[in-house]
Design a protein around this motif. Structure first.
Motif, PDB file in Angstrom:
ATOM      1  N   ALA A   1       1.337  25.317  65.612  1.00 44.55           N
ATOM      2  CA  ALA A   1      -0.079  25.372  65.250  1.00 44.55           C
ATOM      3  C   ALA A   1      -0.470  24.357  64.180  1.00 44.55           C
ATOM      4  CB  ALA A   1      -0.443  26.780  64.767  1.00 44.55           C
ATOM      5  N   HIS A   2       0.440  24.061  63.244  1.00 41.25           N
ATOM      6  CA  HIS A   2       0.067  23.233  62.100  1.00 41.25           C
ATOM      7  C   HIS A   2       0.895  21.954  61.964  1.00 41.25           C
ATOM      8  CE1 HIS A   2      -2.588  26.419  60.777  1.00 41.25           C
ATOM      9  NE2 HIS A   2      -1.581  27.274  60.957  1.00 41.25           N
ATOM     10  N   ALA A   3       2.212  22.070  61.973  1.00 39.61           N
ATOM     11  CA  ALA A   3       3.061  20.904  61.703  1.00 39.61           C
ATOM     12  C   ALA A   3       3.009  19.873  62.823  1.00 39.61           C
ATOM     13  CB  ALA A   3       4.503  21.340  61.459  1.00 39.61           C
ATOM     14  N   LEU A   4       3.028  20.297  64.074  1.00 41.05           N
ATOM     15  CA  LEU A   4       3.022  19.318  65.164  1.00 41.05           C
ATOM     16  C   LEU A   4       1.719  18.514  65.216  1.00 41.05           C
ATOM     17  CD1 LEU A   4       5.022  21.073  68.023  1.00 41.05           C
ATOM     18  CD2 LEU A   4       5.784  19.319  66.410  1.00 41.05           C
ATOM     19  N   PRO A   5       0.539  19.129  65.040  1.00 41.66           N
ATOM     20  CA  PRO A   5      -0.663  18.293  64.954  1.00 41.66           C
ATOM     21  C   PRO A   5      -0.631  17.332  63.755  1.00 41.66           C
ATOM     22  CG  PRO A   5      -1.274  20.548  65.457  1.00 41.66           C
ATOM     23  CD  PRO A   5       0.199  20.552  65.132  1.00 41.66           C
ATOM     24  N   GLN A   6      -0.066  17.789  62.627  1.00 41.90           N
ATOM     25  CA  GLN A   6       0.059  16.911  61.458  1.00 41.90           C
ATOM     26  C   GLN A   6       1.045  15.779  61.734  1.00 41.90           C
ATOM     27  OE1 GLN A   6       1.141  19.868  58.574  1.00 41.90           O
ATOM     28  NE2 GLN A   6      -0.981  20.547  58.271  1.00 41.90           N
ATOM     29  N   LEU A   7       2.121  16.076  62.450  1.00 40.83           N
ATOM     30  CA  LEU A   7       3.076  15.035  62.850  1.00 40.83           C
ATOM     31  C   LEU A   7       2.374  13.998  63.717  1.00 40.83           C
ATOM     32  CD1 LEU A   7       5.959  13.844  63.221  1.00 40.83           C
ATOM     33  CD2 LEU A   7       6.204  15.428  65.158  1.00 40.83           C
ATOM     34  N   HIS A   8       1.595  14.441  64.669  1.00 39.22           N
ATOM     35  CA  HIS A   8       0.845  13.524  65.539  1.00 39.22           C
ATOM     36  C   HIS A   8      -0.071  12.634  64.707  1.00 39.22           C
ATOM     37  CE1 HIS A   8      -2.240  12.202  68.400  1.00 39.22           C
ATOM     38  NE2 HIS A   8      -1.271  12.290  69.312  1.00 39.22           N
ATOM     39  N   GLU A   9      -0.775  13.225  63.757  1.00 40.04           N
ATOM     40  CA  GLU A   9      -1.680  12.462  62.897  1.00 40.04           C
ATOM     41  C   GLU A   9      -0.913  11.464  62.030  1.00 40.04           C
ATOM     42  OE1 GLU A   9      -5.074  10.965  61.250  1.00 40.04           O
ATOM     43  OE2 GLU A   9      -4.869  12.286  62.995  1.00 40.04           O
ATOM     44  N   TRP A  10       0.240  11.866  61.484  1.00 36.55           N
ATOM     45  CA  TRP A  10       1.047  10.966  60.647  1.00 36.55           C
ATOM     46  C   TRP A  10       1.496   9.762  61.460  1.00 36.55           C
ATOM     47  CZ3 TRP A  10       6.059   9.028  59.979  1.00 36.55           C
ATOM     48  CH2 TRP A  10       6.361   8.560  58.698  1.00 36.55           C
TER      49      TRP A  10
ATOM     50  N   ASP B   1      22.609  23.778  55.271  1.00 33.50           N
ATOM     51  CA  ASP B   1      21.284  24.355  55.135  1.00 33.50           C
ATOM     52  C   ASP B   1      20.343  23.341  54.493  1.00 33.50           C
ATOM     53  OD1 ASP B   1      19.093  25.965  54.860  1.00 33.50           O
ATOM     54  OD2 ASP B   1      20.042  27.402  53.526  1.00 33.50           O
ATOM     55  N   SER B   2      19.191  23.135  55.092  1.00 32.54           N
ATOM     56  CA  SER B   2      18.212  22.168  54.599  1.00 32.54           C
ATOM     57  C   SER B   2      17.251  22.792  53.605  1.00 32.54           C
ATOM     58  CB  SER B   2      17.419  21.586  55.774  1.00 32.54           C
ATOM     59  OG  SER B   2      18.268  20.977  56.697  1.00 32.54           O
ATOM     60  N   GLY B   3      17.531  23.987  53.175  1.00 37.10           N
ATOM     61  CA  GLY B   3      16.627  24.657  52.257  1.00 37.10           C
ATOM     62  C   GLY B   3      15.349  25.036  52.972  1.00 37.10           C
ATOM     63  N   SER B   4      14.231  24.645  52.419  1.00 37.70           N
ATOM     64  CA  SER B   4      12.945  25.016  53.000  1.00 37.70           C
ATOM     65  C   SER B   4      12.443  24.004  54.034  1.00 37.70           C
ATOM     66  CB  SER B   4      11.911  25.185  51.886  1.00 37.70           C
ATOM     67  OG  SER B   4      11.749  23.953  51.198  1.00 37.70           O
ATOM     68  N   ILE B   5      13.163  22.898  54.235  1.00 37.16           N
ATOM     69  CA  ILE B   5      12.721  21.883  55.198  1.00 37.16           C
ATOM     70  C   ILE B   5      12.915  22.404  56.622  1.00 37.16           C
ATOM     71  CG2 ILE B   5      13.078  19.558  56.106  1.00 37.16           C
ATOM     72  CD1 ILE B   5      14.073  18.757  53.327  1.00 37.16           C
ATOM     73  N   VAL B   6      11.850  22.333  57.426  1.00 36.54           N
ATOM     74  CA  VAL B   6      11.928  22.766  58.816  1.00 36.54           C
ATOM     75  C   VAL B   6      11.718  21.619  59.799  1.00 36.54           C
ATOM     76  CG1 VAL B   6      11.360  25.190  58.422  1.00 36.54           C
ATOM     77  CG2 VAL B   6       9.515  23.529  58.727  1.00 36.54           C
ATOM     78  N   LEU B   7      11.063  20.550  59.344  1.00 36.26           N
ATOM     79  CA  LEU B   7      10.789  19.399  60.203  1.00 36.26           C
ATOM     80  C   LEU B   7      10.679  18.162  59.332  1.00 36.26           C
ATOM     81  CD1 LEU B   7       9.997  18.420  63.111  1.00 36.26           C
ATOM     82  CD2 LEU B   7       7.619  18.857  62.469  1.00 36.26           C
ATOM     83  N   GLY B   8      11.199  17.065  59.818  1.00 37.84           N
ATOM     84  CA  GLY B   8      11.096  15.810  59.090  1.00 37.84           C
ATOM     85  C   GLY B   8      10.838  14.670  60.044  1.00 37.84           C
ATOM     86  N   THR B   9      10.185  13.663  59.540  1.00 38.11           N
ATOM     87  CA  THR B   9      10.010  12.443  60.315  1.00 38.11           C
ATOM     88  C   THR B   9      10.182  11.264  59.377  1.00 38.11           C
ATOM     89  OG1 THR B   9       8.604  11.284  61.927  1.00 38.11           O
ATOM     90  CG2 THR B   9       7.495  12.262  60.043  1.00 38.11           C
TER      91      THR B   9
ATOM     92  N   THR C   1       7.984  27.868  52.883  1.00 40.47           N
ATOM     93  CA  THR C   1       8.458  28.727  51.809  1.00 40.47           C
ATOM     94  C   THR C   1       7.587  29.979  51.760  1.00 40.47           C
ATOM     95  OG1 THR C   1       9.040  26.731  50.579  1.00 40.47           O
ATOM     96  CG2 THR C   1       9.036  28.795  49.356  1.00 40.47           C
ATOM     97  N   HIS C   2       8.201  31.122  51.968  1.00 32.78           N
ATOM     98  CA  HIS C   2       7.492  32.406  51.935  1.00 32.78           C
ATOM     99  C   HIS C   2       6.285  32.402  52.873  1.00 32.78           C
ATOM    100  CE1 HIS C   2      10.102  33.395  48.639  1.00 32.78           C
ATOM    101  NE2 HIS C   2       9.646  32.375  47.937  1.00 32.78           N
ATOM    102  N   GLY C   3       6.447  31.815  54.050  1.00 32.40           N
ATOM    103  CA  GLY C   3       5.382  31.788  55.045  1.00 32.40           C
ATOM    104  C   GLY C   3       4.316  30.740  54.812  1.00 32.40           C
ATOM    105  N   HIS C   4       4.478  29.916  53.789  1.00 29.80           N
ATOM    106  CA  HIS C   4       3.489  28.886  53.452  1.00 29.80           C
ATOM    107  C   HIS C   4       4.044  27.509  53.812  1.00 29.80           C
ATOM    108  CE1 HIS C   4       0.091  27.092  51.425  1.00 29.80           C
ATOM    109  NE2 HIS C   4       0.919  26.339  50.730  1.00 29.80           N
ATOM    110  N   LEU C   5       3.358  26.800  54.703  1.00 33.40           N
ATOM    111  CA  LEU C   5       3.795  25.482  55.171  1.00 33.40           C
ATOM    112  C   LEU C   5       3.170  24.403  54.289  1.00 33.40           C
ATOM    113  CD1 LEU C   5       5.388  24.037  57.495  1.00 33.40           C
ATOM    114  CD2 LEU C   5       3.168  23.787  58.622  1.00 33.40           C
ATOM    115  N   THR C   6       4.002  23.515  53.771  1.00 35.71           N
ATOM    116  CA  THR C   6       3.518  22.357  53.021  1.00 35.71           C
ATOM    117  C   THR C   6       4.148  21.108  53.625  1.00 35.71           C
ATOM    118  OG1 THR C   6       5.335  22.520  51.418  1.00 35.71           O
ATOM    119  CG2 THR C   6       3.254  23.638  50.855  1.00 35.71           C
ATOM    120  N   HIS C   7       3.516  19.981  53.379  1.00 35.47           N
ATOM    121  CA  HIS C   7       4.079  18.719  53.858  1.00 35.47           C
ATOM    122  C   HIS C   7       3.679  17.596  52.914  1.00 35.47           C
ATOM    123  CE1 HIS C   7       0.295  17.035  55.671  1.00 35.47           C
ATOM    124  NE2 HIS C   7      -0.021  18.297  55.656  1.00 35.47           N
TER     125      HIS C   7
END
Length: 134
Positions: A92-101, A42-50, A124-130
């Motif tokens: 909606a949020h992480a993939l555009p941020q990944l593209h920008e990164w 289990d990666s905990g709260s991590i859902v995507l990494g680059t 975490t609890h429906g809140h996406l952070t990066h």
């Protein structure tokens, strides 16, 4: 291929597909040297990494193979019951941020490119952070 065929436990699922990432990155996908759908603990709260895999000329001939220099993307498994909701947030949020990164990394100076970098998205609890991490 289904999660079962890839040996992912029945109660776990990947929130994104290869198609999702291809659509997001477009031509930048050619700079991705490793796309992984993780199966481990289990990666905990991590859902995507680059990560930026930098050349490492400082280790006396045991550097990174030139074909591995580039971007690595890791899709972390989530609870199967939450997959659909997490997928919506990531698309909606992480993939555009990944593209920008990745866009910023490609334009970065040589000093940045000679150093490995990692960036993670956590839900975490429906809140996406990066953020970037060492």
């Amino acid at each position: 291929m289904s999660a079962r065929n890839r040996r992912l436990p029945r109660h776990r699922a990947w929130p994104l597909t290869t198609t999702d990432i291809n659509e997001c990155l477009g031509s930048y996908m050619s700079r991705v040297t490793d796309l992984r759908f993780l199966r481990g603990h289990d990666s905990g709260s991590i859902v995507l990494g680059t990560a930026w895999v930098a050349p490492n000329p400082r280790n006396y001939g045991h550097g990174i193979h030139p074909e591995m220099v580039g971007f690595r993307i890791d899709v972390h498994p989530v609870a199967a019951t939450e997959r659909a909701a997490i997928r919506v947030v990531l698309r909606a949020h992480a993939l555009p941020q990944l593209h920008e990164w990745i866009t910023q990394a490609i334009a970065a100076d040589e000093t940045w490119k000679l150093t490995p970098h990692q960036h993670y998205w956590r839900l975490t609890h429906g809140h996406l952070t990066h953020r970037d991490e060492a």
